[in-house]
Design a protein around this motif. Sequence first.
Motif, PDB file in Angstrom:
ATOM      1  N   MET A 192      24.228   8.300 -17.881  1.00  0.00           N
ATOM      2  CA  MET A 192      23.158   8.968 -17.603  1.00  0.00           C
ATOM      3  C   MET A 192      21.877   7.903 -17.139  1.00  0.00           C
ATOM      4  N   ASN A 193      22.159   6.655 -17.769  1.00  0.00           N
ATOM      5  CA  ASN A 193      21.322   5.423 -17.389  1.00  0.00           C
ATOM      6  C   ASN A 193      21.598   5.084 -15.895  1.00  0.00           C
ATOM      7  N   LEU A 194      22.675   5.235 -15.539  1.00  0.00           N
ATOM      8  CA  LEU A 194      23.165   4.953 -14.080  1.00  0.00           C
ATOM      9  C   LEU A 194      22.207   6.001 -13.275  1.00  0.00           C
ATOM     10  N   ALA A 195      22.539   7.062 -13.565  1.00  0.00           N
ATOM     11  CA  ALA A 195      21.748   8.470 -12.627  1.00  0.00           C
ATOM     12  C   ALA A 195      20.523   8.005 -12.683  1.00  0.00           C
ATOM     13  N   LEU A 196      19.528   7.596 -13.847  1.00  0.00           N
ATOM     14  CA  LEU A 196      18.171   7.192 -13.820  1.00  0.00           C
ATOM     15  C   LEU A 196      17.721   6.177 -12.780  1.00  0.00           C
ATOM     16  N   TRP A 197      18.511   5.149 -12.813  1.00  0.00           N
ATOM     17  CA  TRP A 197      18.471   4.049 -12.063  1.00  0.00           C
ATOM     18  C   TRP A 197      18.687   4.319 -10.599  1.00  0.00           C
ATOM     19  N   ILE A 198      19.594   5.234 -10.250  1.00  0.00           N
ATOM     20  CA  ILE A 198      19.765   5.703  -8.950  1.00  0.00           C
ATOM     21  C   ILE A 198      18.488   6.390  -8.393  1.00  0.00           C
ATOM     22  N   ALA A 199      18.158   7.535  -9.456  1.00  0.00           N
ATOM     23  CA  ALA A 199      17.003   8.528  -9.131  1.00  0.00           C
ATOM     24  C   ALA A 199      15.845   7.467  -8.860  1.00  0.00           C
ATOM     25  N   ALA A 200      15.470   6.551  -9.517  1.00  0.00           N
ATOM     26  CA  ALA A 200      14.390   5.550  -9.498  1.00  0.00           C
ATOM     27  C   ALA A 200      14.282   4.728  -8.312  1.00  0.00           C
ATOM     28  N   GLY A 201      15.457   4.339  -7.886  1.00  0.00           N
ATOM     29  CA  GLY A 201      15.800   3.730  -6.437  1.00  0.00           C
ATOM     30  C   GLY A 201      15.344   4.341  -5.546  1.00  0.00           C
ATOM     31  N   LEU A 202      15.831   5.764  -5.280  1.00  0.00           N
ATOM     32  CA  LEU A 202      15.944   6.702  -4.258  1.00  0.00           C
ATOM     33  C   LEU A 202      14.260   6.959  -4.204  1.00  0.00           C
ATOM     34  N   LEU A 203      13.605   7.263  -5.330  1.00  0.00           N
ATOM     35  CA  LEU A 203      12.029   7.721  -5.199  1.00  0.00           C
ATOM     36  C   LEU A 203      11.426   6.376  -4.967  1.00  0.00           C
ATOM     37  N   ALA A 204      11.591   5.162  -5.233  1.00  0.00           N
ATOM     38  CA  ALA A 204      11.164   4.099  -4.768  1.00  0.00           C
ATOM     39  C   ALA A 204      11.050   3.761  -3.660  1.00  0.00           C
ATOM     40  N   ALA A 205      12.287   4.112  -2.687  1.00  0.00           N
ATOM     41  CA  ALA A 205      12.499   3.908  -1.361  1.00  0.00           C
ATOM     42  C   ALA A 205      11.640   4.925  -0.666  1.00  0.00           C
ATOM     43  N   VAL A 206      11.512   6.188  -1.073  1.00  0.00           N
ATOM     44  CA  VAL A 206      10.640   6.978  -0.553  1.00  0.00           C
ATOM     45  C   VAL A 206       9.102   6.615  -0.689  1.00  0.00           C
ATOM     46  N   ALA A 207       8.771   6.265  -1.916  1.00  0.00           N
ATOM     47  CA  ALA A 207       7.592   5.890  -2.213  1.00  0.00           C
ATOM     48  C   ALA A 207       7.073   4.721  -1.233  1.00  0.00           C
ATOM     49  N   LEU A 208       7.867   3.638  -1.115  1.00  0.00           N
ATOM     50  CA  LEU A 208       7.589   2.449  -0.303  1.00  0.00           C
ATOM     51  C   LEU A 208       7.426   2.824   1.283  1.00  0.00           C
ATOM     52  N   ALA A 209       8.336   3.909   1.774  1.00  0.00           N
ATOM     53  CA  ALA A 209       8.125   4.242   2.943  1.00  0.00           C
ATOM     54  C   ALA A 209       6.766   4.965   3.207  1.00  0.00           C
ATOM     55  N   GLY A 210       6.919   5.929   2.499  1.00  0.00           N
ATOM     56  CA  GLY A 210       5.289   6.596   2.596  1.00  0.00           C
ATOM     57  C   GLY A 210       4.187   5.789   2.382  1.00  0.00           C
ATOM     58  N   GLY A 211       4.296   4.719   1.522  1.00  0.00           N
ATOM     59  CA  GLY A 211       3.347   3.846   1.321  1.00  0.00           C
ATOM     60  C   GLY A 211       2.893   2.897   2.467  1.00  0.00           C
ATOM     61  N   ILE A 212       4.171   2.458   3.143  1.00  0.00           N
ATOM     62  CA  ILE A 212       3.781   1.665   4.336  1.00  0.00           C
ATOM     63  C   ILE A 212       3.333   2.404   5.326  1.00  0.00           C
ATOM     64  N   SER A 213       3.789   3.807   5.674  1.00  0.00           N
ATOM     65  CA  SER A 213       3.347   4.309   6.821  1.00  0.00           C
ATOM     66  C   SER A 213       1.746   4.864   6.683  1.00  0.00           C
ATOM     67  N   LYS A 214       1.354   5.243   5.400  1.00  0.00           N
ATOM     68  CA  LYS A 214       0.014   5.688   5.236  1.00  0.00           C
ATOM     69  C   LYS A 214      -0.978   4.472   5.205  1.00  0.00           C
ATOM     70  N   THR A 215      -0.633   3.386   4.750  1.00  0.00           N
ATOM     71  CA  THR A 215      -1.263   2.105   4.623  1.00  0.00           C
ATOM     72  C   THR A 215      -1.594   1.281   5.960  1.00  0.00           C
ATOM     73  N   PHE A 216      -0.436   1.458   6.699  1.00  0.00           N
ATOM     74  CA  PHE A 216      -0.504   0.571   7.823  1.00  0.00           C
ATOM     75  C   PHE A 216      -0.363   1.058   9.458  1.00  0.00           C
ATOM     76  N   VAL A 217       0.083   2.469   9.456  1.00  0.00           N
ATOM     77  CA  VAL A 217       0.213   3.130  10.493  1.00  0.00           C
ATOM     78  C   VAL A 217      -1.411   3.831  10.922  1.00  0.00           C
ATOM     79  N   PRO A 218      -1.743   3.554  12.025  1.00  0.00           N
ATOM     80  CA  PRO A 218      -3.034   4.110  12.467  1.00  0.00           C
ATOM     81  C   PRO A 218      -3.071   5.744  12.273  1.00  0.00           C
ATOM     82  N   GLY A 219      -4.229   6.336  11.914  1.00  0.00           N
ATOM     83  CA  GLY A 219      -4.463   7.744  11.677  1.00  0.00           C
ATOM     84  C   GLY A 219      -3.880   8.385  12.823  1.00  0.00           C
ATOM     85  N   GLU A 220      -4.373   8.107  13.880  1.00  0.00           N
ATOM     86  CA  GLU A 220      -3.856   8.991  15.098  1.00  0.00           C
ATOM     87  C   GLU A 220      -2.424   9.241  15.363  1.00  0.00           C
TER      88      GLU A 220
END
Length: 127
Positions: A1-29
């Motif tokens: 279970m611990n490993l599954a939780l770490w994998i889920a957190a890693g996947l979600l962190a990657a999604v959050a990082l990608a979304g955060g970078i695009s929304k923060t640094f990519v121009p609105g247009e």
Amino acid sequence: MNLALWIAAGLLAAVALAGGISKTFVPGERLAAVHGGGWTGDVGAPFVKTLGVLELLAAVGLILPAVLGVVPVLVPVTALCWVLLMTGAMITHGRRGEFGFVVLNLAYLALAAFIAWGRLGPEPFIG
């Protein structure tokens, strides 16, 4: 279970990082022109940037507290905040008729709920 939780957190962190970078640094247009990004044209740039920063903080909050052993309860708290964020995303995409994105956001919400449940319940970092 611990490993599954770490994998889920890693996947979600990657999604959050990608979304955060695009929304923060990519121009609105450019964001508004991308499939699924049309909603960014309906809101102000500061709102989009704020969401981006929150997603960057989520990427950090899902991993670093546990890795560093500093206030690891922030991991499930961050996951619960992600549930709220994805609820808003599902409502936004649903109103626009973008049901594929609603399903995608639901999957991210489920991952976050799994992390929150697991770290607050059967596999906490403390003890």
